[in-house]
Structure formats: C-alpha cells, structure tokens
Design a protein around this motif. Structure first.
Motif, PDB file in Angstrom:
ATOM      1  N   ILE A 123       0.830  -1.202   0.000  1.00 44.61           N
ATOM      2  CA  ILE A 123       0.000   0.000   0.000  1.00 44.61           C
ATOM      3  C   ILE A 123       0.869   1.259   0.000  1.00 44.61           C
ATOM      4  CG2 ILE A 123      -1.640   1.355   1.377  1.00 44.61           C
ATOM      5  CD1 ILE A 123      -2.873  -1.282   2.300  1.00 44.61           C
ATOM      6  N   THR A 124       0.519   2.194  -0.866  1.00 44.61           N
ATOM      7  CA  THR A 124       1.188   3.497  -0.928  1.00 44.61           C
ATOM      8  C   THR A 124       0.206   4.576  -0.479  1.00 44.61           C
ATOM      9  OG1 THR A 124       0.478   4.161  -3.154  1.00 44.61           O
ATOM     10  CG2 THR A 124       2.344   2.627  -3.012  1.00 44.61           C
ATOM     11  N   PRO A 125       0.678   5.801  -0.261  1.00 40.01           N
ATOM     12  CA  PRO A 125      -0.255   6.881   0.095  1.00 40.01           C
ATOM     13  C   PRO A 125      -1.314   7.149  -0.962  1.00 40.01           C
ATOM     14  CG  PRO A 125       2.004   7.504   0.613  1.00 40.01           C
ATOM     15  CD  PRO A 125       2.085   6.229  -0.169  1.00 40.01           C
ATOM     16  N   SER A 126      -1.056   6.714  -2.209  1.00 38.58           N
ATOM     17  CA  SER A 126      -1.996   6.974  -3.306  1.00 38.58           C
ATOM     18  C   SER A 126      -2.841   5.761  -3.683  1.00 38.58           C
ATOM     19  CB  SER A 126      -1.220   7.437  -4.550  1.00 38.58           C
ATOM     20  OG  SER A 126      -0.498   8.620  -4.290  1.00 38.58           O
ATOM     21  N   THR A 127      -2.728   4.671  -2.922  1.00 40.54           N
ATOM     22  CA  THR A 127      -3.447   3.449  -3.269  1.00 40.54           C
ATOM     23  C   THR A 127      -4.946   3.606  -2.991  1.00 40.54           C
ATOM     24  OG1 THR A 127      -1.536   2.063  -2.765  1.00 40.54           O
ATOM     25  CG2 THR A 127      -3.678   0.976  -2.848  1.00 40.54           C
ATOM     26  N   VAL A 128      -5.761   3.228  -3.993  1.00 39.15           N
ATOM     27  CA  VAL A 128      -7.219   3.306  -3.826  1.00 39.15           C
ATOM     28  C   VAL A 128      -7.893   1.937  -3.885  1.00 39.15           C
ATOM     29  CG1 VAL A 128      -7.471   5.672  -4.645  1.00 39.15           C
ATOM     30  CG2 VAL A 128      -7.510   3.777  -6.306  1.00 39.15           C
ATOM     31  N   GLY A 129      -7.191   0.936  -4.441  1.00 37.90           N
ATOM     32  CA  GLY A 129      -7.840  -0.358  -4.571  1.00 37.90           C
ATOM     33  C   GLY A 129      -6.885  -1.486  -4.867  1.00 37.90           C
ATOM     34  N   VAL A 130      -7.452  -2.701  -4.842  1.00 31.80           N
ATOM     35  CA  VAL A 130      -6.698  -3.941  -5.037  1.00 31.80           C
ATOM     36  C   VAL A 130      -7.407  -4.783  -6.082  1.00 31.80           C
ATOM     37  CG1 VAL A 130      -5.754  -6.001  -3.921  1.00 31.80           C
ATOM     38  CG2 VAL A 130      -6.123  -3.907  -2.580  1.00 31.80           C
ATOM     39  N   MET A 131      -6.634  -5.355  -6.987  1.00 32.28           N
ATOM     40  CA  MET A 131      -7.182  -6.300  -7.961  1.00 32.28           C
ATOM     41  C   MET A 131      -6.729  -7.706  -7.578  1.00 32.28           C
ATOM     42  SD  MET A 131      -6.824  -4.134 -11.502  1.00 32.28           S
ATOM     43  CE  MET A 131      -8.065  -5.084 -12.356  1.00 32.28           C
ATOM     44  N   ILE A 132      -7.697  -8.595  -7.405  1.00 31.69           N
ATOM     45  CA  ILE A 132      -7.432  -9.988  -7.069  1.00 31.69           C
ATOM     46  C   ILE A 132      -7.760 -10.840  -8.291  1.00 31.69           C
ATOM     47  CG2 ILE A 132      -8.078 -11.925  -5.590  1.00 31.69           C
ATOM     48  CD1 ILE A 132      -6.522  -9.735  -4.151  1.00 31.69           C
ATOM     49  N   VAL A 133      -6.853 -11.740  -8.647  1.00 34.99           N
ATOM     50  CA  VAL A 133      -7.029 -12.585  -9.826  1.00 34.99           C
ATOM     51  C   VAL A 133      -7.230 -14.032  -9.389  1.00 34.99           C
ATOM     52  CG1 VAL A 133      -6.033 -13.317 -12.022  1.00 34.99           C
ATOM     53  CG2 VAL A 133      -5.549 -11.028 -11.142  1.00 34.99           C
ATOM     54  N   HIS A 134      -8.304 -14.654  -9.859  1.00 34.19           N
ATOM     55  CA  HIS A 134      -8.608 -16.047  -9.514  1.00 34.19           C
ATOM     56  C   HIS A 134      -8.020 -16.967 -10.589  1.00 34.19           C
ATOM     57  CE1 HIS A 134     -11.100 -14.269  -6.510  1.00 34.19           C
ATOM     58  NE2 HIS A 134     -12.065 -13.913  -7.334  1.00 34.19           N
ATOM     59  N   ILE A 139     -10.303 -19.818  -6.158  1.00 32.14           N
ATOM     60  CA  ILE A 139     -10.454 -18.640  -5.303  1.00 32.14           C
ATOM     61  C   ILE A 139      -9.658 -18.874  -4.023  1.00 32.14           C
ATOM     62  CG2 ILE A 139     -12.061 -17.107  -4.109  1.00 32.14           C
ATOM     63  CD1 ILE A 139     -14.265 -18.154  -5.959  1.00 32.14           C
ATOM     64  N   THR A 140      -8.757 -17.972  -3.709  1.00 30.68           N
ATOM     65  CA  THR A 140      -7.938 -18.120  -2.515  1.00 30.68           C
ATOM     66  C   THR A 140      -8.795 -18.092  -1.255  1.00 30.68           C
ATOM     67  OG1 THR A 140      -6.184 -17.128  -1.174  1.00 30.68           O
ATOM     68  CG2 THR A 140      -7.465 -15.625  -2.531  1.00 30.68           C
ATOM     69  N   ASP A 141      -8.415 -18.917  -0.281  1.00 33.82           N
ATOM     70  CA  ASP A 141      -9.145 -18.914   0.989  1.00 33.82           C
ATOM     71  C   ASP A 141      -8.807 -17.693   1.839  1.00 33.82           C
ATOM     72  OD1 ASP A 141      -6.566 -19.648   1.606  1.00 33.82           O
ATOM     73  OD2 ASP A 141      -7.105 -21.489   2.655  1.00 33.82           O
ATOM     74  N   ALA A 167     -17.090 -20.405 -10.301  1.00 30.85           N
ATOM     75  CA  ALA A 167     -16.311 -20.918  -9.171  1.00 30.85           C
ATOM     76  C   ALA A 167     -16.824 -20.253  -7.887  1.00 30.85           C
ATOM     77  CB  ALA A 167     -14.829 -20.626  -9.364  1.00 30.85           C
ATOM     78  N   THR A 168     -16.722 -20.963  -6.761  1.00 30.90           N
ATOM     79  CA  THR A 168     -17.225 -20.421  -5.508  1.00 30.90           C
ATOM     80  C   THR A 168     -16.240 -20.663  -4.372  1.00 30.90           C
ATOM     81  OG1 THR A 168     -18.400 -22.469  -4.922  1.00 30.90           O
ATOM     82  CG2 THR A 168     -19.641 -20.801  -6.169  1.00 30.90           C
ATOM     83  N   LEU A 169     -16.373 -19.848  -3.337  1.00 29.85           N
ATOM     84  CA  LEU A 169     -15.664 -20.051  -2.069  1.00 29.85           C
ATOM     85  C   LEU A 169     -16.691 -19.879  -0.964  1.00 29.85           C
ATOM     86  CD1 LEU A 169     -12.858 -20.400  -0.590  1.00 29.85           C
ATOM     87  CD2 LEU A 169     -12.916 -17.906  -0.316  1.00 29.85           C
ATOM     88  N   GLY A 170     -16.888 -20.940  -0.174  1.00 32.85           N
ATOM     89  CA  GLY A 170     -17.896 -20.881   0.875  1.00 32.85           C
ATOM     90  C   GLY A 170     -19.285 -20.597   0.335  1.00 32.85           C
TER      91      GLY A 170
END
Length: 380
Positions: A123-134, A139-141, A167-170
């Motif tokens: 995370i940087t001072p300018s970070t606004v979001g995160v992209m997660i790739v499945h 899907i990561t637990d 795909a599903t998780l829980g």
C-alpha cells in the motif's frame, strides 16, 4: 478417439443441437436488424447475474474492456492500484488505460493468488484499490482476510475472474466478493461467446456507469450526447446468443472438468512424479479452467513438455502465465526486485490437458505419460 490421436490441451465444443439453436437465433436477429444491445444481450446479462448471485451483469466486447470500464467507473486516474505480478497483461494494462498506476504484488505459491499481508506491504499513500485474480478458476481462501484488510485501509477490491466462471468459495461466487468482478468469454475459457466479457456487481451506481462507458459514453442508446469518455465496448447480439447457449451448459461443463481433476488428484497426490498439483482450498469449488502443477527443480519445462508431446502425444497448453508482468518490456518499470514468488510460479508450472468432454481414458494417458517422464527426464 483413436489410440494414437493426440490428447489436446483443451477443446471448446458446440453440439449439433447447440449449433442449430445458435444459427436459428442469429438468423432471427439478422432479419430484425437489431444486432447490438438487444434482447439476447439482456437475457445473457440476466442469466449470468442470476448464476453468480448478483444484482447486475453488464455485457461488453472483451474481458479487457470489462476491467477498464470498472476502473474508469472507480475513477483511478492518477492513483495507485495494487495488481498481482502473476497475471495476464490486461489486468495491469486496464489500470494504465484508465489513467492509474499499477503497483505489483507478489504471489502466494499455494494458490497463485495474493496474501493479505502482501497487500499491507504494498500500500502506498496513493493506493485506492486492489485487484485480485482467480487464476485457473481457484479462489484463494484468504479472500475474507483480503476483504477485511481492504475495508480497514479504505480500499476497494475488484476481482479479475476471467478464469473463474461459476467458481465459488464458501458458496459465494467469484466476482461477487468485491465491488465488481470481470469475466472473459475468450474461446479458450470454460465457456465462450466467441469473444466478449462481463462485469458483475451489486453496486447500482457502478452498473449504471458501466452501461454508459460501454456505449461510447452516451447518455442513452438513442441519444448522441456523450457524458463519459467511453468507447465502443458493446457486445453484439450474435455473440450474446453464443454466450447464452454456452452458459446454459456451464454447470455440466464444470462438472466434466472437475471429474478429470479428481482423476489427476488421486494419482498425483499419492506418488512421486515430480509434479505438485495446485490444490483448491477446502471451501473452494474450483471450475478447473486449468490444471496447473509445479515441476520439480530438476525438470526442464520445455524439454518436459516436448517429451510428453513427442513420445506420448500429450499436448500441454501454454503456461497460465509464462512470465510475470515485470518481465514484459512494457512493464519493466514496475519491477521492485522482490517478486520472487511470482517468478517461481511462472517459471516452474505447466498445465495438464483438461476440458469438459475429456474422458477417463484420455486422463489415464496423460497420467501414464507423466509417470514415464519422471524416470526418463531426471537431470535432463
């Protein structure tokens, strides 16, 4: 299948009944002249949203477009977005196209995804979001922890679910964990529309923005008043028809892939073949878009794949990603020098053949080939 016929890496199939159904409806839209943003696109969106248990689905012309539209809707211009180093070009390219700055994260070797601790580290001072790739439809637990970290730090999460249809998780669907999810219908995917993509979200405002952006940023389909810097990102009716038909078979196609994955698992997890399968977490129902395995250190990947093809007619597909993003010339400036997990995963994995119509005999041929490969290729 003939005894010496190669086992292909993947196969996309449409039955004679599917082809007739698709042809009849394409003829219908050709007659009507309503070739884009018509009733079949709307039906495709409704059915895709229903399957993934979300309020909105917005069909577009590619998975790449779906990512850029989401990021434009989230106003990332001039801001930092965390992106895994082990992903496809489009994940980071969409950030750049939307005016943002990608910041690369390292990968978790157990899922090819991202750990919550890695998000904290980047995370940087300018970070606004995160992209997660499945990746590979797994899907990561760590998704609950990732979401909690993002909420605590005031960040949104976008899911690149190009691999992860249904795909599903829980019990929760890929693409529905964060503010929005992006899917691809490229011909190699678990299901296809020949080309195309889909945005899913429960956010009413984001869905409305996405519909503006996909149609040249116009205020409405019938009005040439542009209110956003959009583009021609529409999905045609013929593509929607193809996608709608394949979507109707998605559950059974995934069941076919899971059946082959179970055969692979049973053998590979109980023997020394120099291959370690990438196992989905306990609560994850993966769609097995790919079946990645990690090679032992003493196996040369190119020799291994060539030997499987030449000696056993078993053809492995290209790697999920052969090189992490910072090894591509266009993204060299993103190299932080500490992305070893992504580099290892990209360098050491292969993907065994898997597709919905694959049969047990073909899977057995693949397993016999990798059994032979272990003894034949040690040290080569």
């Amino acid at each position: 299948m003939l005894p010496n016929e190669p086992v292909p890496p993947t196969r996309i199939e449409f039955s004679a009944e599917d082809r007739a159904w698709i042809t009849e409806r394409i003829a219908e839209v050709l007659t009507s002249g309503r070739l884009t943003l018509g009733p079949y696109t709307e039906e495709f969106e409704i059915e895709f949203a229903r399957l993934h248990q979300v309020k909105h689905a917005v069909a577009v012309n590619s998975g790449t477009s779906s990512l850029e539209i989401i990021l434009r809707s989230l106003n990332v211009e001039g801001k930092d977005v965390l992106v895994p180093a082990d992903t496809f070009f489009a994940t980071a390219a969409a950030v750049v196209a939307a005016g943002g700055r990608p910041v690369l994260m390292d990968s978790d070797p157990t899922t090819m995804s991202t750990a919550a601790s890695e998000i904290e580290r980047r995370i940087t001072p300018s970070t606004v979001g995160v992209m997660i790739v499945h990746i590979a439809g797994i899907i990561t637990d760590q998704m609950p922890e990732i979401l909690a970290t993002a909420e605590r730090r005031g960040l949104w999460v976008v899911e690149d679910a190009a691999h992860a249809h249904a795909a599903t998780l829980g019990g929760k669907s890929a693409g529905s964990f964060g503010v929005a999810g992006s899917f691809s219908f490229y011909p190699t995917k678990v299901m296809t529309a020949a080309e195309g993509g889909m945005i899913i979200t429960d956010n009413d405002d984001l869905a409305a923005e996405a519909r503006l952006y996909r149609d040249q940023g116009k205020a409405s389909f019938h009005q040439n008043l542009h209110v956003r810097m959009g583009s021609n990102w529409r999905l045609s009716e013929p593509h929607a028809i193809i996608g709608l038909r394949h979507l109707s078979h998605l559950t059974e196609m995934i069941q076919g892939r899971r059946r082959i994955a179970a055969i692979y698992d049973q053998t590979l997890k109980n023997g020394d073949f120099g291959l370690v399968p990438l196992s989905p977490p306990r609560d994850c129902v993966a769609n097995f878009y790919k079946y990645p395995v990690l090679l032992a250190d003493d196996i040369d990947r190119s020799i291994y794949k060539g030997w499987l093809k030449d000696e056993h007619s078993v053809i492995c597909s290209g790697e999920v990603y052969e090189a992490p993003l910072h090894r591509h010339p266009v993204f060299q400036s993103l190299d932080t020098g500490d992305l070893g997990g992504a580099e290892m995963l990209c360098a050491r994995h292969i993907c065994l053949p898997i597709f919905a119509s694959m049969n047990e005999w073909q899977a057995t041929r693949v397993l016999e080939a990798v059994k032979c490969a272990r003894s034949e290729l040690i040290g080569r």
